[in-house]
Design an enzyme around this catalytic site. Sequence first.
Site, PDB file in Angstrom:
ATOM      1  N   GLU A  99     -51.577 -38.076 -41.196  1.00 23.94           N
ATOM      2  CA  GLU A  99     -51.188 -36.714 -41.552  1.00 23.94           C
ATOM      3  C   GLU A  99     -50.231 -36.679 -42.740  1.00 23.94           C
ATOM      4  O   GLU A  99     -50.350 -35.836 -43.624  1.00 23.94           O
ATOM      5  CB  GLU A  99     -50.535 -36.052 -40.335  1.00 23.94           C
ATOM      6  CG  GLU A  99     -50.311 -34.561 -40.493  1.00 23.94           C
ATOM      7  CD  GLU A  99     -49.928 -33.917 -39.153  1.00 23.94           C
ATOM      8  OE1 GLU A  99     -50.581 -34.226 -38.141  1.00 23.94           O
ATOM      9  OE2 GLU A  99     -48.981 -33.119 -39.145  1.00 23.94           O
ATOM     10  N   ASP A 100     -49.290 -37.591 -42.788  1.00 30.91           N
ATOM     11  CA  ASP A 100     -48.188 -37.447 -43.744  1.00 30.91           C
ATOM     12  C   ASP A 100     -48.056 -38.547 -44.796  1.00 30.91           C
ATOM     13  O   ASP A 100     -47.129 -38.510 -45.602  1.00 30.91           O
ATOM     14  CB  ASP A 100     -46.853 -37.372 -42.977  1.00 30.91           C
ATOM     15  CG  ASP A 100     -46.759 -36.088 -42.160  1.00 30.91           C
ATOM     16  OD1 ASP A 100     -47.352 -35.092 -42.584  1.00 30.91           O
ATOM     17  OD2 ASP A 100     -46.111 -36.107 -41.100  1.00 30.91           O
TER      18      ASP A 100
END
Length: 730
Positions: free
Chosen positions: A78-79
Amino acid sequence: MIRLNDIIDKVASYSDIANEDLDFIKKAYIYSAKVHSGQKRVSGEPYLSHPLEVSSVLADLKLDVPSIVTGLLHDTIEDTLATHEEIKQLFGEEIVFLVDATTKISRLPHVSDVEKQAESFRKLILATAKDIRVVLIKLADRLHNMRTLEYLPEDKQRRIAVETMEIYAPLAHRLGMNWISVELEDLAFKFSEPGEYDRIRKTVSTKKKDWEKYTNEIVSLITAKMKEFGIRGDVSWRFKHLYGIYSKMKKGNISLRNIYDILGFRIVTASENECYQVLGAVHSLWKPIPGRIKDYIALPKANNYQSIHTAVIGPFGEQMEIQIRTEQMHRIAEYGVAAHWRYKEGDLLENGNDKIYSNLRHLVELKDIKDSAEYLEAIKGELILDVIYVYTPNADLLEFPVGATPVDFAYSIHTDIGNHCSQAFVNRKLVPLDYKLKTGDMVEVVTSKNRAPNRQWLDFVVTSKAKNRIRSWLRQEENRKAEQIGEVITHRKLAAKGFNLRHLREKKKFEESLAKLQFSEVKDFYRAVGFGDAAVTDLLKAMHPRKFAEGAEKSKRIKSIVNRISKDEYKDAVLVKRYDNILIKFGKCCNPVPGEPIIGFITRGRGITVHVYNCPKLLEVAPERRIDVAWNDEYSGRIPVGLSVRCENRKGILSELTSTVSGLNVDIVRADVSEDEIGQGDARFEVAVENITQLEKLIESLKNLGGVISVERLTEISHPRPDDLNREGA
Ligand code: MN
């Protein structure tokens, strides 16, 4: 910042870690540190602190090594620049599945917050259905984010706190994980109502010291009694959690001033037998309060919770609450699904007979609700844990959310019973269908095949099953009605053009034309016509492109007549109960005439629209917007109506038509005569009539003229039949 070794120590305390497990955890740690390097949390801490804390919570839940590894990696896709492929290569299928499942749905463009929230949650629940660990990792993630919420801007704090309160805390509760749900609730409470939170926290923390002498005395009295009876177990006491106190205060059930309301004693025994022995011991010390003994050992709660609850009058005349359970029950009460979690290949939800899995199954079953807001509402409804227990006539115990009604009960037994329930008996007395059931009620419903769900039921049912089944029945019913109406319209419009629907349907061209218009079945076409989404002329144009090419001009002409009618020049014709001087319009769709049964609809900011009672438009309008209206007997004006007269194209017929009309003392507002493609005459009149009797007489007289083939009123509905009226719950 927590260190990796602390986590490894925790894991080692409940399971044997092999060397390769240790290497696997370290490898995940090093990888996570590498890809998150340089990133910071809003708190200013290195980002890595977050995956470490999440893994630590997972270790508190005593989960397996892949869960711990996923905790470390859960934010990498996700990041960071890490990819699905890379994680799969380095850590394998199992880990990449878990990491993917806990990754939010990435940047959906042009999508509302509600949709994002709904889609992310839908994804979470579906992945959880495959592997229960997904939801446990998500809850650990949310828990640490809530613990560090103070660093976020206030609007974000509030939004996340609300989501936690509405979805994640109840979800943890449903899964039986009491300590996580309690901590999530208190944190969400802190950020959504800071003032109330502080007030209760301060009161409770000052009372803690003041009451130590009292609580110690009670604990030693119970301990002594247990010794005397030869029962093994521990006695402790605690304050209820802050949000629990707050919500009970809000309901008016307890007061902060009364200390006995907010503290409770707990006895944890070695065996189930000893639970009942302790109950006896406690009741021999102090008198129990009638009606307050609850045996959740014999009747466990929906999330597997087991305990005996009792309340007694203590040594100072105070009310004391006491919970009694075994160590095993205590562990399940705190850890829930994580306590007896096991990983099996295949679908856990299919195999698990456990109550908790059936809770999850209920959540999974909601996946087909397409509308995001509806989906979230259903999820929240399903997560409510305030429950009541009622009996079927066969003495089976069923569980419902608080506020459930006999209709919820009926749908929980079978969709057909819900759809046809007509009467309800509670404890053998007749009750209304919106009666709110109470624990202990014996419920019986009677069905009737003529009875069907109606929209009002949606106002009082509380279970998502009932809501969904009622909505889908209403949708089907609307479709069915639209199909019927559409078929009638199609038949009539085609007849007006000299076509016979039944003959047309046998032609290949008919099917081809429907396909051209993107309808796979004739039913779909009827339905579209019924809803006003398709026009019969489209079908004609598709079948005979050359013949009906300039049909557009004609339909414009009809429109201009109907538009004139819909202006509010005739508002004095109708009376509305309780309202004077309200703006009245007539529905363009059905154009009612005095004498026809009518109904009004309140429109937002635009007064009242009057329709014929069985106008298809009614299908689209919520019943609460209905209002009774009546024709004004004193009204002496006339109402314009469009008529389409199809006749043989012969000389003199127009003057015969017009003289028939005026002979009945009816005004012709406008006339239009054309010769159409089929070689017949098509006359359109706009006439002004006093009432339905006059109109019907006029139509009858025109039909009796030589050379007239058909006479049609320019509306899309048939006259109401008396048995059509008052049908739907009115
Ligand atoms: Mn995270």
